[in-house]
Design an enzyme around this catalytic site. Structure first.
Site, mmCIF file in Angstrom:
data_model
loop_
_atom_site.group_PDB
_atom_site.id
_atom_site.type_symbol
_atom_site.label_atom_id
_atom_site.label_comp_id
_atom_site.label_asym_id
_atom_site.label_seq_id
_atom_site.Cartn_x
_atom_site.Cartn_y
_atom_site.Cartn_z
ATOM 1 N N SER A 129 0.891 -1.221 -0.142
ATOM 2 C CA SER A 129 0.003 0.068 -0.015
ATOM 3 C C SER A 129 0.864 1.224 -0.023
ATOM 4 C CB SER A 129 -0.752 0.161 1.339
ATOM 5 O OG SER A 129 -1.726 -1.025 1.467
ATOM 6 N N HIS A 149 -0.896 -2.615 -7.215
ATOM 7 C CA HIS A 149 -1.654 -2.468 -5.998
ATOM 8 C C HIS A 149 -3.122 -2.539 -6.352
ATOM 9 C CE1 HIS A 149 -2.753 0.799 -2.969
ATOM 10 N NE2 HIS A 149 -2.976 -0.301 -2.359
ATOM 11 N N GLU A 183 -3.491 -0.047 -9.245
ATOM 12 C CA GLU A 183 -2.353 1.207 -9.384
ATOM 13 C C GLU A 183 -1.075 0.109 -9.735
ATOM 14 O OE1 GLU A 183 -2.099 4.887 -6.694
ATOM 15 O OE2 GLU A 183 -2.265 3.050 -5.312
ATOM 16 N N ASN A 199 -3.491 5.862 -1.627
ATOM 17 C CA ASN A 199 -3.284 6.009 -0.128
ATOM 18 C C ASN A 199 -2.654 7.567 0.115
ATOM 19 O OD1 ASN A 199 -4.497 3.566 0.618
ATOM 20 N ND2 ASN A 199 -2.783 2.585 -0.071
HETATM 21 C C1 LIG Z 1 -5.612 0.650 1.911
HETATM 22 C C2 LIG Z 1 -5.124 0.316 0.401
HETATM 23 O O1 LIG Z 1 -3.995 -0.035 -0.132
HETATM 24 C C3 LIG Z 1 -6.041 0.522 -0.794
HETATM 25 C C4 LIG Z 1 -7.572 0.262 -0.477
HETATM 26 O O2 LIG Z 1 -7.989 -0.739 -0.893
HETATM 27 S S1 LIG Z 1 -8.528 1.598 0.214
HETATM 28 C C5 LIG Z 1 -9.937 0.892 0.220
HETATM 29 C C6 LIG Z 1 -10.712 0.831 -0.994
HETATM 30 N N1 LIG Z 1 -12.105 0.606 -0.881
HETATM 31 C C7 LIG Z 1 -13.259 1.349 -0.430
HETATM 32 O O3 LIG Z 1 -12.929 2.610 -0.373
HETATM 33 C C8 LIG Z 1 -14.612 0.582 -0.193
HETATM 34 C C9 LIG Z 1 -15.503 1.363 0.198
HETATM 35 N N2 LIG Z 1 -16.714 0.634 0.523
HETATM 36 C C10 LIG Z 1 -17.441 0.345 -0.750
HETATM 37 O O4 LIG Z 1 -17.321 0.776 -1.695
HETATM 38 C C11 LIG Z 1 -19.024 -0.320 -0.572
HETATM 39 O O5 LIG Z 1 -19.154 -0.163 0.824
HETATM 40 C C12 LIG Z 1 -18.883 -1.877 -0.690
HETATM 41 C C13 LIG Z 1 -18.376 -2.117 -2.106
HETATM 42 C C14 LIG Z 1 -17.423 -2.563 0.155
HETATM 43 C C15 LIG Z 1 -19.837 -2.511 -0.218
HETATM 44 O O6 LIG Z 1 -20.856 -1.971 -0.693
HETATM 45 P P1 LIG Z 1 -22.492 -2.107 -0.184
HETATM 46 O O7 LIG Z 1 -23.161 -1.408 -1.152
HETATM 47 O O8 LIG Z 1 -22.319 -1.760 1.275
HETATM 48 O O9 LIG Z 1 -22.790 -3.484 0.269
HETATM 49 P P2 LIG Z 1 -23.384 -4.690 -0.918
HETATM 50 O O10 LIG Z 1 -24.320 -3.966 -1.639
HETATM 51 O O11 LIG Z 1 -23.845 -5.644 -0.020
HETATM 52 O O12 LIG Z 1 -22.201 -5.051 -1.771
HETATM 53 C C16 LIG Z 1 -21.809 -4.130 -3.177
HETATM 54 C C17 LIG Z 1 -21.226 -5.404 -3.913
HETATM 55 O O13 LIG Z 1 -19.908 -5.847 -3.071
HETATM 56 C C18 LIG Z 1 -19.633 -6.996 -2.936
HETATM 57 N N3 LIG Z 1 -18.819 -7.116 -1.924
HETATM 58 C C19 LIG Z 1 -19.220 -6.658 -0.512
HETATM 59 N N4 LIG Z 1 -18.260 -6.850 0.534
HETATM 60 C C20 LIG Z 1 -17.446 -7.645 -0.342
HETATM 61 C C21 LIG Z 1 -16.302 -8.279 0.175
HETATM 62 N N5 LIG Z 1 -15.808 -7.888 1.555
HETATM 63 N N6 LIG Z 1 -15.660 -9.049 -0.746
HETATM 64 C C22 LIG Z 1 -16.090 -8.952 -1.951
HETATM 65 N N7 LIG Z 1 -17.018 -8.557 -2.299
HETATM 66 C C23 LIG Z 1 -17.846 -7.836 -1.710
HETATM 67 C C24 LIG Z 1 -21.069 -7.746 -3.020
HETATM 68 O O14 LIG Z 1 -21.229 -8.934 -3.061
HETATM 69 C C25 LIG Z 1 -21.984 -6.730 -4.019
HETATM 70 O O15 LIG Z 1 -21.649 -7.333 -5.108
HETATM 71 P P3 LIG Z 1 -22.459 -7.016 -6.555
HETATM 72 O O16 LIG Z 1 -22.573 -5.384 -6.726
HETATM 73 O O17 LIG Z 1 -21.600 -7.417 -7.850
HETATM 74 O O18 LIG Z 1 -23.760 -7.796 -6.430
HETATM 75 N N1 LIG Z 2 -6.275 -4.076 3.627
HETATM 76 C C1 LIG Z 2 -6.470 -3.201 2.484
HETATM 77 O O1 LIG Z 2 -7.486 -2.786 2.279
HETATM 78 C C2 LIG Z 2 -5.364 -3.448 1.540
HETATM 79 C C3 LIG Z 2 -3.999 -3.877 1.750
HETATM 80 N N2 LIG Z 2 -3.075 -3.723 0.842
HETATM 81 C C4 LIG Z 2 -1.806 -4.569 1.032
HETATM 82 O O2 LIG Z 2 -1.850 -5.654 0.887
HETATM 83 C C5 LIG Z 2 -1.011 -6.348 1.826
HETATM 84 C C6 LIG Z 2 -1.582 -7.441 2.466
HETATM 85 O O3 LIG Z 2 -2.782 -6.670 3.386
HETATM 86 P P1 LIG Z 2 -3.936 -7.556 3.971
HETATM 87 O O4 LIG Z 2 -4.430 -8.709 2.964
HETATM 88 O O5 LIG Z 2 -5.156 -6.553 4.414
HETATM 89 O O6 LIG Z 2 -3.379 -8.128 5.122
HETATM 90 P P2 LIG Z 2 -3.814 -9.570 6.049
HETATM 91 O O7 LIG Z 2 -3.320 -9.199 7.528
HETATM 92 O O8 LIG Z 2 -5.025 -9.687 6.132
HETATM 93 O O9 LIG Z 2 -3.206 -10.748 5.675
HETATM 94 C C7 LIG Z 2 -1.622 -10.718 5.490
HETATM 95 C C8 LIG Z 2 -1.220 -12.335 5.473
HETATM 96 O O10 LIG Z 2 0.093 -12.367 4.937
HETATM 97 C C9 LIG Z 2 0.603 -13.634 5.952
HETATM 98 N N3 LIG Z 2 2.093 -13.450 5.961
HETATM 99 C C10 LIG Z 2 2.851 -12.740 6.763
HETATM 100 N N4 LIG Z 2 4.076 -13.058 6.706
HETATM 101 C C11 LIG Z 2 3.988 -13.840 5.654
HETATM 102 C C12 LIG Z 2 5.392 -14.640 4.874
HETATM 103 N N5 LIG Z 2 6.351 -14.478 5.386
HETATM 104 N N6 LIG Z 2 4.867 -15.326 4.026
HETATM 105 C C13 LIG Z 2 3.556 -15.378 3.545
HETATM 106 N N7 LIG Z 2 2.576 -14.988 4.158
HETATM 107 C C14 LIG Z 2 2.849 -14.092 5.145
HETATM 108 C C15 LIG Z 2 -0.408 -13.090 7.186
HETATM 109 O O11 LIG Z 2 -0.039 -14.291 7.875
HETATM 110 P P3 LIG Z 2 -0.274 -13.994 9.456
HETATM 111 O O12 LIG Z 2 -1.540 -13.802 9.854
HETATM 112 O O13 LIG Z 2 0.062 -15.499 10.115
HETATM 113 O O14 LIG Z 2 0.717 -13.231 9.985
HETATM 114 C C16 LIG Z 2 -1.539 -12.901 6.505
HETATM 115 O O15 LIG Z 2 -2.241 -14.190 6.501
HETATM 116 C C17 LIG Z 2 -0.279 -5.485 2.639
HETATM 117 O O16 LIG Z 2 0.868 -4.991 1.791
HETATM 118 C C18 LIG Z 2 -1.237 -4.296 2.712
HETATM 119 O O17 LIG Z 2 -0.630 -3.145 2.675
HETATM 120 C C19 LIG Z 2 -3.467 -3.302 -0.359
HETATM 121 C C20 LIG Z 2 -4.467 -2.759 -0.639
HETATM 122 C C21 LIG Z 2 -5.723 -2.750 0.371
#
Ligand SMILES: CC(=O)CC(=O)SCCNC(=O)CCNC(=O)[C@H](O)C(C)(C)COP(=O)(O)OP(=O)(O)OC[C@H]1O[C@@H](n2cnc3c(N)ncnc32)[C@H](O)[C@@H]1OP(=O)(O)O
Ligand SMILES: NC(=O)C1=CN([C@@H]2O[C@H](COP(=O)(O)OP(=O)(O)OC[C@H]3O[C@@H](n4cnc5c(N)ncnc54)[C@H](OP(=O)(O)O)[C@@H]3O)[C@@H](O)[C@H]2O)C=CC1
Length: 291
Positions: A119, A140, A152, A190
């Site tokens: 991320s 990403h 990304e 992010n």
């Molecule tokens: C941290 C990083 O590095 C980068 C990131 O990822 S940052 C995070 C980016 N993501 C966001 O910002 C998500 C924001 N939230 C949303 O867009 C919505 O709340 C959401 C899509 C997650 C759920 O939407 P909702 O309207 O509340 O729920 P719901 O109507 O039940 O679901 C919408 C769709 O998502 C799916 N869905 C919901 N949760 C899911 C999950 N955890 N996994 C897979 N699919 C999921 C549903 O099946 C549904 O699919 P269809 O449209 O194809 O039927």
């Molecule tokens: N969460 C998010 O919304 C997003 C996350 N990311 C990125 O994706 C990556 C994973 O995040 P996320 O899936 O949320 O994290 P989780 O904590 O859900 O999963 C990480 C997994 O990696 C495992 N792990 C740790 N060390 C090792 C290793 N040495 N070899 C293999 N597996 C290992 C962990 O095991 P254990 O639990 O046993 O430690 C766990 O099962 C991060 O880099 C995060 O920044 C990118 C986009 C969105």
């Protein structure tokens, strides 16, 4: 280069989502984790998410079965050496990712492309720990992977054009949209999203609002699909804190300092949905705010 086999390291929420979309698009997937439990949980989560797609007529039962058949799992990292493309999606900690790439490199065939779903962490720095920085990229995906359209693509300083084009074509085969970002801390999504989430935690810390009022304000007042604290719990508070630390250290600007309340939640092990408690408590029927 044609990609057919894909190795995924880390079977958490991102690893399982990435395995899901690649298998559905016809790639053969080999998923690795350090724990058998994590692999089993990932397989059952993928099945549940595919079932949801079947029940909503997005895919057929045959497509679901074919996708599940294409996913294999292994606890042995070196098994991924023969794949065409490796996607590292382990915990957001640079030392963990570095160790994974260092352990994997001796087992790789010459043309394998290496990527990280990080991320925030420098792609150039991760690539420099491998034998192939020209074949290394940031790849990403967004959470939840089966739903979010964006991927990304982040080139490190040495990434070559052929690698970029191969990954761009893979994104198209997944039916998603690529956006290019330069290799600076936390890239594009992010860099913008995480300071907003951190500011929401400061808003809570300073008592401007409580969890419910902050989330409702941003949902109803800014049309966000989730409130920022609900989204932080969804992403994982450990991941949010790790990203803020990369921004703070990498850009050396106090505007990125992580909120002490975010640190406290992570220190308590209240990491959000994945541990059952974060800004909300998920252990009952409906989520209850913890403040
Ligand atoms: C941290 C990083 O590095 C980068 C990131 O990822 S940052 C995070 C980016 N993501 C966001 O910002 C998500 C924001 N939230 C949303 O867009 C919505 O709340 C959401 C899509 C997650 C759920 O939407 P909702 O309207 O509340 O729920 P719901 O109507 O039940 O679901 C919408 C769709 O998502 C799916 N869905 C919901 N949760 C899911 C999950 N955890 N996994 C897979 N699919 C999921 C549903 O099946 C549904 O699919 P269809 O449209 O194809 O039927
Ligand atoms: N969460 C998010 O919304 C997003 C996350 N990311 C990125 O994706 C990556 C994973 O995040 P996320 O899936 O949320 O994290 P989780 O904590 O859900 O999963 C990480 C997994 O990696 C495992 N792990 C740790 N060390 C090792 C290793 N040495 N070899 C293999 N597996 C290992 C962990 O095991 P254990 O639990 O046993 O430690 C766990 O099962 C991060 O880099 C995060 O920044 C990118 C986009 C969105």
């Amino acid at each position: 280069m044609a990609v057919q086999t894909v190795g995924i390291i880390g079977a958490g929420q991102m690893g399982n989502g990435i395995a899901h979309v690649f298998a559905l698009a016809g790639f053969d997937v080999l998923m690795n984790d350090i724990s058998r439990d994590a692999l089993d949980r990932a397989l059952s989560q993928i099945e549940k998410n595919l079932d949801r797609q079947v029940s909503r007529d997005k895919i057929s039962a045959d497509e679901k079965k074919a996708a599940l058949d294409r996913i294999k799992t292994t606890l042995t990292l070196s098994d991924l050496g023969q794949t065409d493309l490796v996607i590292e999606a382990a915990t957001e900690r640079e030392t963990v990712k570095q160790a994974i790439f260092e352990d994997l490199v001796p087992h790789l065939k010459p043309n394998t492309i290496l990527t990280s779903n990080t991320s925030s962490i420098s792609i150039t720095r991760l690539a420099s720990r491998t034998d192939r920085p020209e074949k290394f990229m940031g790849f990403h995906f967004m959470n939840p992977v089966p739903i979010m359209q964006l991927v990304e693509l982040i080139r490190g300083i040495a990434t070559d054009q052929a690698t970029y084009e191969t990954l761009h074509a893979v994104v198209e085969k997944l039916g998603k949209t690529a956006a290019s970002a330069e290799d600076f801390p936390a890239f594009i999504v992010n860099r913008i999203l995480m300071p907003m989430i951190n500011e929401a935690v400061y808003t809570l810390y300073e008592g401007v609002g409580n969890v419910k009022s902050i989330d409702e304000s941003m949902k109803l007042g800014a049309n966000h699909p989730m409130g920022p604290l609900e989204l932080a719990d969804f992403i994982g508070l450990d991941t949010c804190l790790a990203i803020m630390n990369v921004l703070h250290d990498g850009l050396a600007d106090t505007k990125y300092r992580p909120c002490p309340l975010l640190t406290k939640y992570v220190e308590a092990g209240w990491l959000g949905r994945k541990t059952g408690r974060g800004f909300y408590d998920y252990r009952g029927e409906t989520p209850v705010p913890t403040r």
